[in-house]
Scaffold this motif. Structure first.
Motif, PDB file in Angstrom:
ATOM      1  N   GLU A 109       1.004  -1.577  -0.137  1.00  0.00           N
ATOM      2  CA  GLU A 109       0.048   0.168  -0.029  1.00  0.00           C
ATOM      3  C   GLU A 109       0.876   1.107   0.148  1.00  0.00           C
ATOM      4  N   CYS A 110       2.108   1.426   0.079  1.00  0.00           N
ATOM      5  CA  CYS A 110       3.309   2.070  -0.129  1.00  0.00           C
ATOM      6  C   CYS A 110       3.385   2.558  -1.031  1.00  0.00           C
ATOM      7  N   VAL A 111       3.267   1.681  -2.548  1.00  0.00           N
ATOM      8  CA  VAL A 111       3.525   2.398  -3.818  1.00  0.00           C
ATOM      9  C   VAL A 111       3.054   3.432  -4.179  1.00  0.00           C
ATOM     10  N   ASP A 159      -1.318  -5.142   1.693  1.00  0.00           N
ATOM     11  CA  ASP A 159       0.114  -5.316   2.082  1.00  0.00           C
ATOM     12  C   ASP A 159       0.147  -3.968   3.164  1.00  0.00           C
ATOM     13  N   ASN A 160      -0.108  -3.728   4.629  1.00  0.00           N
ATOM     14  CA  ASN A 160      -1.141  -2.291   4.414  1.00  0.00           C
ATOM     15  C   ASN A 160       0.346  -1.402   5.771  1.00  0.00           C
ATOM     16  N   ASP A 161       1.854  -2.497   6.055  1.00  0.00           N
ATOM     17  CA  ASP A 161       3.083  -2.581   6.105  1.00  0.00           C
ATOM     18  C   ASP A 161       4.059  -1.637   5.223  1.00  0.00           C
ATOM     19  N   CYS A 162       3.868  -2.461   4.441  1.00  0.00           N
ATOM     20  CA  CYS A 162       4.507  -2.488   3.154  1.00  0.00           C
ATOM     21  C   CYS A 162       6.000  -2.783   3.287  1.00  0.00           C
ATOM     22  N   ASP A 163       6.108  -4.305   4.211  1.00  0.00           N
ATOM     23  CA  ASP A 163       7.149  -5.099   3.356  1.00  0.00           C
ATOM     24  C   ASP A 163       7.376  -6.448   2.713  1.00  0.00           C
ATOM     25  N   GLY A 164       6.058  -6.308   2.120  1.00  0.00           N
ATOM     26  CA  GLY A 164       6.117  -7.763   1.185  1.00  0.00           C
ATOM     27  C   GLY A 164       5.153  -8.392   1.447  1.00  0.00           C
ATOM     28  N   GLU A 165       5.053  -8.387   2.330  1.00  0.00           N
ATOM     29  CA  GLU A 165       3.808  -9.593   2.384  1.00  0.00           C
ATOM     30  C   GLU A 165       2.545  -9.277   3.153  1.00  0.00           C
TER      31      GLU A 165
END
Length: 410
Positions: free
Chosen positions: A114-116, A144-150
């Motif tokens: 979600e940080c894209v 992926d709310n915390d933007c770690d790829g998971e």
């Protein structure tokens, strides 16, 4: 013009070979000087060449030839490297502009989940930078709310229930579906665990059926007649009307029904008892307020204890004290019913006779009952050495009669 050096064909060829690696990188400033030099000194060069017997054709000299001639004549300077170019820059690599770009509609993408973020690569001729969006706490939404790829990996697990019913499941299912938690089913109590799931560690384990007869000593009367006459094969009566019990052998000789098994073994309702020998003291008889103790022939650890007995002349209360080898004790109380017509019973219908050998019809009487004691988890690790009893009756009539002991293994 005599000061201008003259290049022979061989000399020019040598300079041409030396300059070959640098062809194509002449500065514009040097070319400008070349043009001026050619206009002012070309004729003199031709005359000099003729005087020396050389060729007067200067048209065969290209830019490299002339530049080399210029170098030999000492006309080049350090300023050549800084000769200005048409756009006004020095021409050095350091003068390049790395932030300049051509706005061709390209984009730059950065971040994960979600940080894209995507931005134009060039705006107003300037190269742009890309900064990802700020991450947020992971929730169960398939993103992926915390933007770690998971995706949904940090959603908290769900826990419900207590004891052995406690259950833990993932908080989030694939696809962003919120999970539910269902406790496990309660089970039988087990020492050291909360199997019944009431939030309290089980202090007692499951009731172990007392299927092991326990040999004890401490009986104070012989009240089982194994042969006639009963007056001589017994030492005491059990009630105010002088009744005693008898064996199957006695019944056969007396010609009556009933009688306790000649083996002395009583099997009933999952319990097994062994009566004491018929020719010795085989029962513990306690009047109102009296106390008595049965000691184990072989002290041991048990999970449960079952006591076979009955009362005469009416029901009464009895206290039961288990004493262990470490000196600790467990006290409990029970109600012991009269040997006639009480329920539920372990064994019944075996008959009774008076010590004068007067038999009575049994009609499902007399009866014996079980006092079951389930030992605590702590007590199951101890060694039981004795069991004490007290007749709690305030009425002088009822007697407590203890017949046998059985136990359940831990």
């Amino acid at each position: 013009m005599a000061g201008i050096p003259v290049e022979t064909s061989a000399h020019v060829a040598a300079h041409r070979q030396k300059a070959a690696p640098n062809e194509g990188i002449l500065h514009r400033g040097r070319l400008a000087r070349l043009a001026i030099w050619s206009a002012l000194g070309g004729a003199a060069l031709a005359l000099s060449l003729a005087a020396c017997g050389g060729s007067t054709d200067v048209g065969n000299l290209d830019a490299i030839d002339v530049v080399d001639a210029e170098a030999d004549a000492g006309l080049t300077t350090a300023d050549d490297a800084a000769a200005p170019v048409e756009d006004g820059s020095s021409g050095d690599a350091a003068d390049a502009r790395p932030n300049e770009c051509e706005d061709d509609g390209g984009t730059i993408t950065c971040g994960k989940g979600e940080c894209v973020r995507t931005v134009p690569a060039c705006v107003g001729g300037r190269i742009q930078t890309c900064t990802p969006k700020e991450p947020s706490a992971e929730t169960c939404d398939g993103l992926d709310n915390d933007c770690d790829g998971e995706i949904d990996e940090d959603v908290a697990e769900l826990t419900c229930g207590v004891g052995t019913c406690k259950t833990t499941v993932p908080g989030c299912l694939p696809g962003g579906v919120t999970n539910t938690c269902t406790p496990g089913a309660p089970g039988p109590k087990t020492c050291g665990l909360d199997n019944d799931c009431d939030g309290v560690m089980d202090e007692t384990g499951p009731m172990m059926m007392p299927g092991t007869p326990v040999s004890v000593r401490g009986f104070n009367v012989d009240a089982i007649a194994e042969m006639k006459p009963a007056a001589t094969t017994t030492s005491s009566s059990l009630d105010l009307t002088a009744h005693v019990l008898y064996t199957q052998t006695y019944a056969a000789v007396a010609g009556i029904a009933g009688g306790l098994p000649n083996s002395g073994t009583i099997l009933a309702n999952g319990r097994q008892y062994q009566l004491a020998p018929f020719d010795k003291s085989n029962m513990l008889k306690l009047g109102a307020g009296q106390e008595g103790t049965l000691s184990l022939v072989t002290p041991a650890s048990f999970a449960s204890v079952s006591i076979l007995g009955f009362a005469t002349e009416g029901s009464t209360g009895v206290s039961v004290t288990l004493e262990y080898s470490d000196g600790s004790k467990d006290l409990s109380t029970a109600s012991l019913r009269d040997w006639y017509n009480g329920t539920p019973s372990i064994i019944y219908g075996f008959g009774r006779v008076s010590r004068t050998d007067d038999a009575e019809p049994s009609f499902n009487n007399p009866k014996m009952y079980a006092i079951d004691v389930n030992l605590s988890c702590a007590a199951r690790t101890k060694v039981l050495k004795s069991i004490s009893f007290k007749n709690l009756s305030l009425n002088p009539a009822p007697n407590v009669v203890i017949v046998a002991v059985s136990a359940g293994q831990p």
